[in-house]
Write a protein that holds these residues in place. Structure first.
Motif, PDB file in Angstrom:
ATOM      1  N   GLU A 169     -41.123  -9.601   3.616  1.00 34.81           N
ATOM      2  CA  GLU A 169     -42.206  -9.228   2.710  1.00 34.81           C
ATOM      3  C   GLU A 169     -42.730  -7.813   2.974  1.00 34.81           C
ATOM      4  OE1 GLU A 169     -44.965 -12.414   3.338  1.00 34.81           O
ATOM      5  OE2 GLU A 169     -43.458 -13.910   2.809  1.00 34.81           O
ATOM      6  N   LEU A 170     -42.222  -7.150   3.986  1.00 30.71           N
ATOM      7  CA  LEU A 170     -42.725  -5.824   4.345  1.00 30.71           C
ATOM      8  C   LEU A 170     -42.313  -4.740   3.364  1.00 30.71           C
ATOM      9  CD1 LEU A 170     -42.240  -5.785   8.209  1.00 30.71           C
ATOM     10  CD2 LEU A 170     -44.344  -6.156   6.919  1.00 30.71           C
ATOM     11  N   ALA A 171     -41.267  -4.966   2.592  1.00 32.06           N
ATOM     12  CA  ALA A 171     -40.796  -3.938   1.663  1.00 32.06           C
ATOM     13  C   ALA A 171     -41.889  -3.551   0.675  1.00 32.06           C
ATOM     14  CB  ALA A 171     -39.548  -4.416   0.927  1.00 32.06           C
ATOM     15  N   ALA A 172     -42.551  -4.527   0.116  1.00 33.49           N
ATOM     16  CA  ALA A 172     -43.606  -4.234  -0.861  1.00 33.49           C
ATOM     17  C   ALA A 172     -44.763  -3.496  -0.197  1.00 33.49           C
ATOM     18  CB  ALA A 172     -44.096  -5.518  -1.515  1.00 33.49           C
ATOM     19  N   VAL A 173     -45.108  -3.881   1.016  1.00 36.44           N
ATOM     20  CA  VAL A 173     -46.190  -3.229   1.747  1.00 36.44           C
ATOM     21  C   VAL A 173     -45.811  -1.778   2.049  1.00 36.44           C
ATOM     22  CG1 VAL A 173     -47.540  -3.262   3.881  1.00 36.44           C
ATOM     23  CG2 VAL A 173     -46.951  -5.408   2.749  1.00 36.44           C
ATOM     24  N   ALA A 174     -44.599  -1.584   2.535  1.00 37.68           N
ATOM     25  CA  ALA A 174     -44.147  -0.234   2.881  1.00 37.68           C
ATOM     26  C   ALA A 174     -44.053   0.654   1.645  1.00 37.68           C
ATOM     27  CB  ALA A 174     -42.800  -0.307   3.588  1.00 37.68           C
ATOM     28  N   ALA A 175     -43.571   0.103   0.543  1.00 30.99           N
ATOM     29  CA  ALA A 175     -43.415   0.879  -0.690  1.00 30.99           C
ATOM     30  C   ALA A 175     -44.762   1.348  -1.237  1.00 30.99           C
ATOM     31  CB  ALA A 175     -42.675   0.064  -1.738  1.00 30.99           C
ATOM     32  N   ALA A 176     -45.808   0.587  -0.980  1.00 33.94           N
ATOM     33  CA  ALA A 176     -47.135   0.920  -1.500  1.00 33.94           C
ATOM     34  C   ALA A 176     -47.873   1.949  -0.645  1.00 33.94           C
ATOM     35  CB  ALA A 176     -47.975  -0.352  -1.608  1.00 33.94           C
ATOM     36  N   ARG A 177     -47.329   2.277   0.496  1.00 31.43           N
ATOM     37  CA  ARG A 177     -47.993   3.225   1.391  1.00 31.43           C
ATOM     38  C   ARG A 177     -47.897   4.645   0.845  1.00 31.43           C
ATOM     39  NH1 ARG A 177     -46.685   1.782   7.509  1.00 31.43           N
ATOM     40  NH2 ARG A 177     -48.254   3.378   7.730  1.00 31.43           N
ATOM     41  N   PRO A 178     -48.948   5.421   1.007  1.00 34.52           N
ATOM     42  CA  PRO A 178     -48.922   6.809   0.538  1.00 34.52           C
ATOM     43  C   PRO A 178     -47.817   7.617   1.226  1.00 34.52           C
ATOM     44  CG  PRO A 178     -51.133   6.184   1.277  1.00 34.52           C
ATOM     45  CD  PRO A 178     -50.210   5.064   1.632  1.00 34.52           C
ATOM     46  N   GLY A 179     -47.155   8.435   0.470  1.00 37.02           N
ATOM     47  CA  GLY A 179     -46.137   9.311   1.025  1.00 37.02           C
ATOM     48  C   GLY A 179     -44.756   8.699   1.166  1.00 37.02           C
ATOM     49  N   VAL A 180     -44.615   7.406   0.880  1.00 41.35           N
ATOM     50  CA  VAL A 180     -43.306   6.763   0.994  1.00 41.35           C
ATOM     51  C   VAL A 180     -42.479   7.146  -0.234  1.00 41.35           C
ATOM     52  CG1 VAL A 180     -42.077   4.552   1.062  1.00 41.35           C
ATOM     53  CG2 VAL A 180     -44.156   4.876   2.409  1.00 41.35           C
ATOM     54  N   GLU A 181     -41.320   7.724   0.026  1.00 45.64           N
ATOM     55  CA  GLU A 181     -40.471   8.206  -1.061  1.00 45.64           C
ATOM     56  C   GLU A 181     -39.203   7.387  -1.227  1.00 45.64           C
ATOM     57  OE1 GLU A 181     -39.862  12.371  -0.512  1.00 45.64           O
ATOM     58  OE2 GLU A 181     -41.997  12.778  -0.318  1.00 45.64           O
ATOM     59  N   VAL A 182     -39.200   6.201  -0.658  1.00 47.06           N
ATOM     60  CA  VAL A 182     -38.046   5.310  -0.742  1.00 47.06           C
ATOM     61  C   VAL A 182     -38.405   4.176  -1.689  1.00 47.06           C
ATOM     62  CG1 VAL A 182     -36.505   3.815   0.580  1.00 47.06           C
ATOM     63  CG2 VAL A 182     -37.423   5.887   1.628  1.00 47.06           C
ATOM     64  N   ASP A 183     -37.461   3.827  -2.564  1.00 47.78           N
ATOM     65  CA  ASP A 183     -37.757   2.769  -3.525  1.00 47.78           C
ATOM     66  C   ASP A 183     -37.815   1.407  -2.839  1.00 47.78           C
ATOM     67  OD1 ASP A 183     -34.975   1.219  -4.214  1.00 47.78           O
ATOM     68  OD2 ASP A 183     -34.615   3.327  -3.710  1.00 47.78           O
ATOM     69  N   GLU A 184     -38.502   0.486  -3.476  1.00 50.00           N
ATOM     70  CA  GLU A 184     -38.735  -0.833  -2.883  1.00 50.00           C
ATOM     71  C   GLU A 184     -37.432  -1.596  -2.645  1.00 50.00           C
ATOM     72  OE1 GLU A 184     -41.360  -4.869  -3.624  1.00 50.00           O
ATOM     73  OE2 GLU A 184     -41.968  -3.019  -4.631  1.00 50.00           O
ATOM     74  N   GLU A 185     -36.448  -1.443  -3.500  1.00 52.32           N
ATOM     75  CA  GLU A 185     -35.172  -2.147  -3.313  1.00 52.32           C
ATOM     76  C   GLU A 185     -34.483  -1.688  -2.023  1.00 52.32           C
ATOM     77  OE1 GLU A 185     -32.251  -4.814  -3.637  1.00 52.32           O
ATOM     78  OE2 GLU A 185     -34.030  -4.742  -4.890  1.00 52.32           O
ATOM     79  N   THR A 186     -34.501  -0.404  -1.767  1.00 54.04           N
ATOM     80  CA  THR A 186     -33.910   0.116  -0.528  1.00 54.04           C
ATOM     81  C   THR A 186     -34.691  -0.395   0.678  1.00 54.04           C
ATOM     82  OG1 THR A 186     -33.122   2.086  -1.675  1.00 54.04           O
ATOM     83  CG2 THR A 186     -33.291   2.217   0.733  1.00 54.04           C
ATOM     84  N   LEU A 187     -35.997  -0.377   0.571  1.00 53.63           N
ATOM     85  CA  LEU A 187     -36.828  -0.914   1.658  1.00 53.63           C
ATOM     86  C   LEU A 187     -36.553  -2.394   1.879  1.00 53.63           C
ATOM     87  CD1 LEU A 187     -40.139   0.943   0.829  1.00 53.63           C
ATOM     88  CD2 LEU A 187     -38.754   1.255   2.886  1.00 53.63           C
ATOM     89  N   ARG A 188     -36.360  -3.136   0.807  1.00 55.65           N
ATOM     90  CA  ARG A 188     -36.048  -4.561   0.936  1.00 55.65           C
ATOM     91  C   ARG A 188     -34.752  -4.742   1.737  1.00 55.65           C
ATOM     92  NH1 ARG A 188     -36.509  -5.734  -3.990  1.00 55.65           N
ATOM     93  NH2 ARG A 188     -38.659  -6.391  -3.841  1.00 55.65           N
TER      94      ARG A 188
END
Length: 110
Positions: free
Chosen positions: A15-34
């Protein structure tokens, strides 16, 4: 390893992908984070990180790892958690929890 075979105690990491994607300055898409967090969960599972922990302690360790994986330096954070775990009187087996953190750092190659 398919995600349905993953130790269910590790699902919070997925479940961390959605949290990480919402952080300011994150330039990686949620699918990659997942994909990244799925890989991390798989490595932790294959590394047997939670094998020696009861449900209470594994819950604490997974919560700590979730926080660690969202820091700027997960390696430092995980190692610090290992030291803190040794003095944590709320854990049933503080030494096993500390070892789990160290195993997590190793499994994740940090």
């Amino acid at each position: 390893m398919a995600m349905q075979d993953l130790d269910p105690r590790l699902t919070p990491i997925l479940e961390l992908a959605a949290v990480a994607a919402a952080r300011p300055g994150v330039e990686v898409d949620e699918e990659t984070l997942r994909e990244i967090f799925e890989e991390a969960a798989m490595l932790l599972d294959l590394g047997g990180v939670l094998d020696e922990l009861d449900d209470h302690d594994s819950g604490d360790v997974v919560a700590g790892l979730c926080a660690d994986l969202l820091t700027d330096d997960p390696a430092v954070s995980i190692r610090a958690h290992a030291e803190v775990a040794l003095a944590d009187e709320s854990l049933h087996d503080a030494e096993a929890a500390a070892v789990a953190y160290r195993m997590a750092a190793h499994a994740l190659r940090l």
